[in-house]
Design an enzyme around this catalytic site. Structure first.
Site, PDB file in Angstrom:
ATOM      1  N   ASP A 119      15.438  40.396  44.878  1.00 35.79           N
ATOM      2  CA  ASP A 119      16.867  39.743  45.906  1.00 35.79           C
ATOM      3  C   ASP A 119      18.049  40.694  45.284  1.00 35.79           C
ATOM      4  OD1 ASP A 119      18.333  37.920  46.960  1.00 35.79           O
ATOM      5  OD2 ASP A 119      18.413  36.728  45.335  1.00 35.79           O
ATOM      6  N   LYS A 126      19.546  42.770  51.837  1.00 30.31           N
ATOM      7  CA  LYS A 126      21.046  42.723  52.187  1.00 30.31           C
ATOM      8  C   LYS A 126      21.268  43.428  53.747  1.00 30.31           C
ATOM      9  CE  LYS A 126      20.589  40.249  48.681  1.00 30.31           C
ATOM     10  NZ  LYS A 126      20.067  39.004  48.547  1.00 30.31           N
ATOM     11  N   ASP A 160      17.518  42.673  35.601  1.00 32.25           N
ATOM     12  CA  ASP A 160      18.950  42.767  36.348  1.00 32.25           C
ATOM     13  C   ASP A 160      19.965  43.363  35.095  1.00 32.25           C
ATOM     14  OD1 ASP A 160      21.429  42.149  37.356  1.00 32.25           O
ATOM     15  OD2 ASP A 160      20.364  40.895  38.715  1.00 32.25           O
TER      16      ASP A 160
HETATM   17  C1  LIG Z   1      21.992  37.660  44.907  1.00 27.64           C
HETATM   18  S1  LIG Z   1      21.925  38.243  43.242  1.00 27.64           S
HETATM   19  C2  LIG Z   1      20.515  37.657  42.617  1.00 27.64           C
HETATM   20  C3  LIG Z   1      20.284  36.048  42.600  1.00 27.64           C
HETATM   21  C4  LIG Z   1      19.055  35.783  42.012  1.00 27.64           C
HETATM   22  N1  LIG Z   1      17.738  36.093  42.884  1.00 27.64           N
HETATM   23  C5  LIG Z   1      18.812  34.371  41.555  1.00 27.64           C
HETATM   24  O1  LIG Z   1      18.256  33.414  41.865  1.00 27.64           O
HETATM   25  O2  LIG Z   1      19.775  33.906  40.798  1.00 27.64           O
HETATM   26  C6  LIG Z   1      21.876  39.928  43.170  1.00 27.64           C
HETATM   27  C7  LIG Z   1      21.807  40.534  41.871  1.00 27.64           C
HETATM   28  O3  LIG Z   1      21.192  41.897  42.184  1.00 27.64           O
HETATM   29  C8  LIG Z   1      21.723  42.629  40.969  1.00 27.64           C
HETATM   30  N2  LIG Z   1      21.552  43.978  41.143  1.00 27.64           N
HETATM   31  C9  LIG Z   1      22.489  44.659  42.063  1.00 27.64           C
HETATM   32  N3  LIG Z   1      22.010  46.233  41.730  1.00 27.64           N
HETATM   33  C10 LIG Z   1      20.972  46.123  40.627  1.00 27.64           C
HETATM   34  C11 LIG Z   1      20.065  47.138  40.155  1.00 27.64           C
HETATM   35  N4  LIG Z   1      20.224  48.282  40.415  1.00 27.64           N
HETATM   36  N5  LIG Z   1      19.131  46.783  39.244  1.00 27.64           N
HETATM   37  C12 LIG Z   1      18.951  45.405  39.248  1.00 27.64           C
HETATM   38  N6  LIG Z   1      19.705  44.396  39.749  1.00 27.64           N
HETATM   39  C13 LIG Z   1      20.793  44.974  40.315  1.00 27.64           C
HETATM   40  C14 LIG Z   1      23.006  42.076  40.660  1.00 27.64           C
HETATM   41  O4  LIG Z   1      23.429  42.320  39.274  1.00 27.64           O
HETATM   42  C15 LIG Z   1      22.969  40.715  41.012  1.00 27.64           C
HETATM   43  O5  LIG Z   1      22.426  39.891  39.756  1.00 27.64           O
END
Ligand SMILES: C[S@@+](CC[C@H](N)C(=O)[O-])C[C@H]1O[C@@H](n2cnc3c(N)ncnc32)[C@H](O)[C@@H]1O
Length: 374
Positions: free
Chosen positions: A301, A330, A265
């Site tokens: 996620d 999502k 992430d």
């Molecule tokens: C719903 S949160 C995840 C929560 C996590 N599963 C937890 O248990 O804490 C979604 C995450 O997707 C990440 N995200 C969005 N685009 C991304 C990308 N291209 N690569 C990696 N992570 C990404 C965001 O930074 C965010 O932290």
């Protein structure tokens, strides 16, 4: 030239084409025609015996309705979180259990007292579940459901019936889940489903998970429910990749199960997750990340566009980077079903097999997808 030689040459040439090029292009699949969903009825309708009764997260009736219509099950919108459909024949006649259904059962009777409900349940071992639809109005009647459950349990005990203590025991022994949905004050829809075939073993499909006090996000409850539903979990020594992992709820939960976790992430992990010895943080986009070796589990996620996420997961499947998949997709858009249809095909095209999709209890505008590669 002899026929045999021609065939040999053809086979030899085919062998020289790279496997990537030999792969047939994916068929251009279009989702089924959109379905017009009727307006919510002003009062909740009662299903007929012989129908199936389905419940979903309130607000997702249109998605469940359309899914049942796509499966040619003649849905009827009954009220908030409730849909009836044509009878099931055979054990699992839908192409797959509907993604947006939390629970479904065959309706046998409509009753107005717990005594009548007890009379309508099977005499065979049955774990009885009495529940209200998951809406604000119906949840206020949860006390009535508890009172009916107590009376029914007392009647069945008096009759000498020995029921499994838990739905899990009912599933192990092949027993029934007796269903009573309190559709209105003093009105119960009675039915049954084999515990082994039920969409959920929790009453009304509400599989509430406990939030660990150490978890940095509520997301870990989604993972716990997803793994419960999938029926397999990563164990000691398994290597997991967690895409979109910050602040680290899933990563922590996986490390606590004994797995090694590569947590990907661009955002930061909570400091106490970052310092776990089994966790390695890759501070980069999941679209850039390439695993250094084959991993056992791919978790995802990511809060990102579903079709791009599905294509990324498809690429992981095609390259055989991981064996098992658990992803939360999502779906913030209006046209959820056509998007989900395309997500499913992108994953299948990547070679993911035995795909399961469900809007689980802890899922909001999202669904959980599982699959395996080998
Ligand atoms: C719903 S949160 C995840 C929560 C996590 N599963 C937890 O248990 O804490 C979604 C995450 O997707 C990440 N995200 C969005 N685009 C991304 C990308 N291209 N690569 C990696 N992570 C990404 C965001 O930074 C965010 O932290």
């Amino acid at each position: 030239m002899k026929k045999g030689n021609q065939r040999e040459r053809k086979e030899r040439n085919a062998w020289h084409v790279s496997p990537e090029l030999r792969r047939a292009p994916p068929p251009k699949l279009e989702p089924p025609k959109r379905v017009k969903v009727p307006a919510m009825p002003p009062v909740t309708l009662v299903p007929e015996p012989g129908h199936w009764l389905w419940t979903c997260r309130a607000g997702f009736e249109a998605q469940l309705y359309e899914e049942l219509a796509w499966g040619k099950k003649n849905p009827i919108l009954l009220g908030p979180s409730l849909i009836a459909s044509a009878p099931f024949t055979g054990e699992n006649p839908l192409p797959r259990p509907p993604t947006f259904a939390r629970m479904g059962f065959l309706v046998t009777d409509i009753v107005r007292s717990p005594a009548d409900a007890a009379g309508a349940l099977p005499d065979e071992p049955t774990k009885v579940q009495v529940w209200v639809p998951d809406t604000d109005v119906a949840n206020a009647r949860a006390g009535e459901a508890t009172a009916w459950a107590d009376t029914i349990a007392a009647i069945r005990a008096e009759e000498g019936l020995t029921d499994p203590e838990t739905p899990w025991k009912a599933s192990e022994s092949g027993a029934w889940l007796g269903q009573i949905c309190m559709i209105g004050p003093g009105v119960g829809v009675v039915g049954r489903v084999r515990a082994r075939e039920a969409l959920s073993l929790s009453a009304g499909g509400r599989a509430r998970m406990k939030r660990s006090s150490e978890s940095p996000s509520r997301a870990a409850m989604k993972l716990d429910e997803a793994l419960d539903w999938y029926g397999v979990s990563p164990g000691k020594g398994d290597l997991c990749v967690d895409l979109g992992s910050a602040p680290g709820g899933w990563t922590r939960a996986l490390a606590e199960r004994g797995a090694r976790v590569w947590s990907v992430d661009p955002a930061n992990l909570a400091p106490d997750v970052l310092k776990l010895p089994k966790v390695k943080h890759f501070h980069e986009s999941a679209f850039e990340f390439v695993p250094e070796e084959q991993v056992d589990w791919l978790f995802c996620d990511m809060a990102w566009r579903p079709l791009e996420v599905a294509q990324l997961l498809g690429k992981w499947g095609r390259k055989a980077h991981a064996s098992q998949l658990v992803a939360n997709i999502k779906l913030p858009m209006k046209d959820k079903l056509p998007t989900l249809f395309r997500v499913k095909h992108a994953l299948e095209d990547g070679g993911w097999k035995e795909l399961k999709m469900r809007q689980l209890y802890h899922d909001r505008d999202e669904v959980t997808v599982t699959g395996r590669r080998f």
